[in-house]
Design an enzyme around this catalytic site. Structure first.
Site, PDB file in Angstrom:
ATOM      1  N   LYS A 152      11.842  38.851   4.295  1.00 43.37           N
ATOM      2  CA  LYS A 152      12.158  37.498   3.834  1.00 43.37           C
ATOM      3  C   LYS A 152      10.915  36.721   3.401  1.00 43.37           C
ATOM      4  O   LYS A 152       9.853  36.816   3.997  1.00 43.37           O
ATOM      5  CB  LYS A 152      12.865  36.706   4.941  1.00 43.37           C
ATOM      6  CG  LYS A 152      14.225  37.215   5.350  1.00 43.37           C
ATOM      7  CD  LYS A 152      15.258  36.971   4.266  1.00 43.37           C
ATOM      8  CE  LYS A 152      15.593  35.506   4.118  1.00 43.37           C
ATOM      9  NZ  LYS A 152      16.229  34.928   5.304  1.00 43.37           N
ATOM     10  N   ASN A 158      11.081  32.882   2.721  1.00 38.99           N
ATOM     11  CA  ASN A 158      12.022  31.765   2.673  1.00 38.99           C
ATOM     12  C   ASN A 158      11.479  30.577   1.868  1.00 38.99           C
ATOM     13  O   ASN A 158      10.297  30.228   1.980  1.00 38.99           O
ATOM     14  CB  ASN A 158      12.350  31.296   4.091  1.00 38.99           C
ATOM     15  CG  ASN A 158      13.138  32.329   4.862  1.00 38.99           C
ATOM     16  OD1 ASN A 158      13.955  33.047   4.295  1.00 38.99           O
ATOM     17  ND2 ASN A 158      12.896  32.427   6.165  1.00 38.99           N
ATOM     18  N   ARG A 188       0.836  -1.209   0.000  1.00 39.67           N
ATOM     19  CA  ARG A 188       0.000   0.000   0.000  1.00 39.67           C
ATOM     20  C   ARG A 188       0.874   1.263   0.000  1.00 39.67           C
ATOM     21  O   ARG A 188       0.535   2.264  -0.645  1.00 39.67           O
ATOM     22  CB  ARG A 188      -0.935  -0.019   1.205  1.00 39.67           C
ATOM     23  CG  ARG A 188      -1.969  -1.134   1.144  1.00 39.67           C
ATOM     24  CD  ARG A 188      -2.860  -1.145   2.372  1.00 39.67           C
ATOM     25  NE  ARG A 188      -3.588   0.109   2.540  1.00 39.67           N
ATOM     26  CZ  ARG A 188      -4.274   0.403   3.627  1.00 39.67           C
ATOM     27  NH1 ARG A 188      -4.311  -0.439   4.655  1.00 39.67           N
ATOM     28  NH2 ARG A 188      -4.920   1.564   3.708  1.00 39.67           N
ATOM     29  N   SER A 239      10.397  35.070   8.256  1.00 36.31           N
ATOM     30  CA  SER A 239      11.479  35.083   9.238  1.00 36.31           C
ATOM     31  C   SER A 239      10.964  35.692  10.542  1.00 36.31           C
ATOM     32  O   SER A 239      10.089  36.557  10.538  1.00 36.31           O
ATOM     33  CB  SER A 239      12.653  35.916   8.705  1.00 36.31           C
ATOM     34  OG  SER A 239      13.562  36.222   9.733  1.00 36.31           O
ATOM     35  N   ARG A 264      19.298 -16.345  10.714  1.00 28.96           N
ATOM     36  CA  ARG A 264      18.443 -15.239  11.152  1.00 28.96           C
ATOM     37  C   ARG A 264      19.276 -14.371  12.078  1.00 28.96           C
ATOM     38  O   ARG A 264      20.124 -14.872  12.814  1.00 28.96           O
ATOM     39  CB  ARG A 264      17.186 -15.731  11.878  1.00 28.96           C
ATOM     40  CG  ARG A 264      16.196 -16.464  10.966  1.00 28.96           C
ATOM     41  CD  ARG A 264      15.048 -17.065  11.746  1.00 28.96           C
ATOM     42  NE  ARG A 264      14.190 -16.026  12.298  1.00 28.96           N
ATOM     43  CZ  ARG A 264      13.383 -16.215  13.341  1.00 28.96           C
ATOM     44  NH1 ARG A 264      13.367 -17.384  13.953  1.00 28.96           N
ATOM     45  NH2 ARG A 264      12.626 -15.240  13.776  1.00 28.96           N
TER      46      ARG A 264
END
Length: 431
Positions: free
Chosen positions: A279, A281, A122, A273, A310
């Site tokens: 900023k 980012n 899955r 920031s 094993r």
């Protein structure tokens, strides 16, 4: 909290929630019970245990619910959950005459590894979907910008003209290669493990291989016809493939960090920031790079050799590394496929139109080589380039070259074709 993947604070940033659920304690217990039920059903069909007991065990495996926390003391004592799980399952059946046949002739690794295969199937479905979404996005981006000119860079320096679409094609080629390798990885990983204590399946006698094949058919897994308890080639291949996929995803993330530095590309909204208001980012490519770096270390753990028939320690190490590696990969593909990559055509082209014209040095040296020896032509252009760097001016002017011969369209070579070929290959693979 010892892992950001399990943290209420960090897991939304670093973990794929649907993938993480596949590696929850509840999902692991449920998968092991399904394996116990399939084992009993196959053994009943081949006469190893009474058919009525097999039916009772199979039905109970679908209906019984066990508390993973109640099994934890068994893990502390035995290192593995199966002894506690089998005891709790037999008790929950409330039918000792049938329950005694549960887990007949199997070893703990048979149950744990087969249960892991069910969950990995899955997980690989989700990774496959993420890869397809990412490749679709990159194919569209490469085709849309096949002729958006930009300066290619080598060794971090401006080199020659190219196109943004060609750069995107490079990003996608690594992911396309990972996708092509996925069927072989799935074939190796999605297997039934039923080989008994030392890999010989001796307790089940002549019926053992047929029981294993029956289990494989019931669980829709493959019978590997080998004992993978200690020879973990399939797990090494899975770890290497996941790491390769992460590093392929880190390539566009790394390039985008460089391109966003001077706003040649924008990525939608960025992160703020705590102290610098200006900023924005590039959080998403930074997160992808972090997960790829972390994944490289996790993949190394899966490469450890096992002892004897094993090996508890190396096997346990897989449990510590594999869930985080898979969850990180799922998250990276989600982040990459949903990234809003918008190139600024004017900013990208600006380096091609720089007044010094130095980006055309290679093309100019080959043009001069038409009537002189190549080393002489290269030396002459290098001398002109040094003069331009020191005194200013234009390389093309010093050479008396016609600027019309040095437009991006004249000099980008097969870059647009590269972009379009990648887009076509990606779409063909996804069709």
């Amino acid at each position: 909290m010892t892992s950001p993947f399990d943290s209420a604070l960090y897991s939304p940033a670093y973990a794929d929630p649907d993938m993480a659920r596949l590696f929850s304690a509840g999902a692991e217990v449920r998968a092991m019970l399904l394996v116990e039920g399939a084992l009993a059903r196959a053994q009943g069909a081949h006469g190893l245990i009474p058919k009525i007991s097999a039916q009772a065990i199979h039905r109970a495996a679908l209906e019984v619910s066990l508390d993973p926390a109640a099994l934890a003391p068994s893990v502390v004592e035995n290192g593995i959950p199966v002894p506690g799980l089998v005891a709790a399952f037999r008790a929950a059946m409330n039918a000792p005459e049938h329950a005694q046949y549960a887990h007949w002739g199997a070893t703990s690794q048979d149950i744990i590894d087969t249960g892991a295969a069910l969950r990995l199937r899955r997980a690989l479905d989700r990774i496959s979907d993420g890869l397809d979404s990412t490749l679709t996005m990159l194919a569209d981006l490469a085709e849309a910008h096949a002729e958006t000119p930009m300066a290619a860079r080598t060794w971090g320096q401006v080199a020659t003209p190219s196109t943004f679409g060609a750069m995107v094609a490079i990003w996608g080629e690594g992911l396309l290669a990972s996708r092509a390798a996925l069927p072989a990885i799935r074939e190796g990983v999605e297997i039934v493990t039923l080989h008994g204590a030392a890999g010989t399946l001796s307790v089940m006698g002549p019926a053992g291989p047929a029981i294993r094949a029956h289990m494989a058919e019931t669980l829709e897994l493959r019978d590997p016809n080998r004992a993978p308890h200690a020879e973990r080639a399939h797990m090494r291949a899975l770890g290497a493939w996941l790491d390769g996929l992460l590093q392929a995803a880190a390539k566009p993330a790394t390039d985008l960090l460089l391109l966003t530095r001077e706003s040649e590309v924008t990525l939608g909204t960025g992160g703020g920031s705590s102290t610098m208001p200006q900023k924005s980012n590039p959080v998403v490519p930074s997160t992808i790079r972090a997960l790829a770096a972390h994944g490289a270390g996790l993949a190394t753990t899966l490469g450890n050799a096992h002892w004897d028939q094993r090996d508890g320690g190396a096997w346990f190490a897989e449990w510590l590394a594999l869930p985080s590696l898979v969850v990180a990969t799922g998250r990276v593909l989600t982040l990459l496929s949903e990234m809003q990559v918008t190139p600024d055509a004017a900013r990208l082209r600006a380096r091609l139109d720089a007044p010094d014209g130095l980006i055309h040095a290679e093309a100019l040296s080959f043009a001069l080589a038409a009537d002189r020896r190549r080393p002489e032509a290269q030396a002459q252009v290098k001398a002109w380039a040094q003069e331009v760097a020191a005194e200013g001016g234009s390389l093309l002017s010093r050479a008396g070259a016609d600027p019309a011969d040095y437009t991006p369209e004249q000099q980008w070579g097969e870059a647009p074709d590269h972009a379009r070929r990648f887009a076509a290959r990606a779409r063909a693979a996804l069709a």
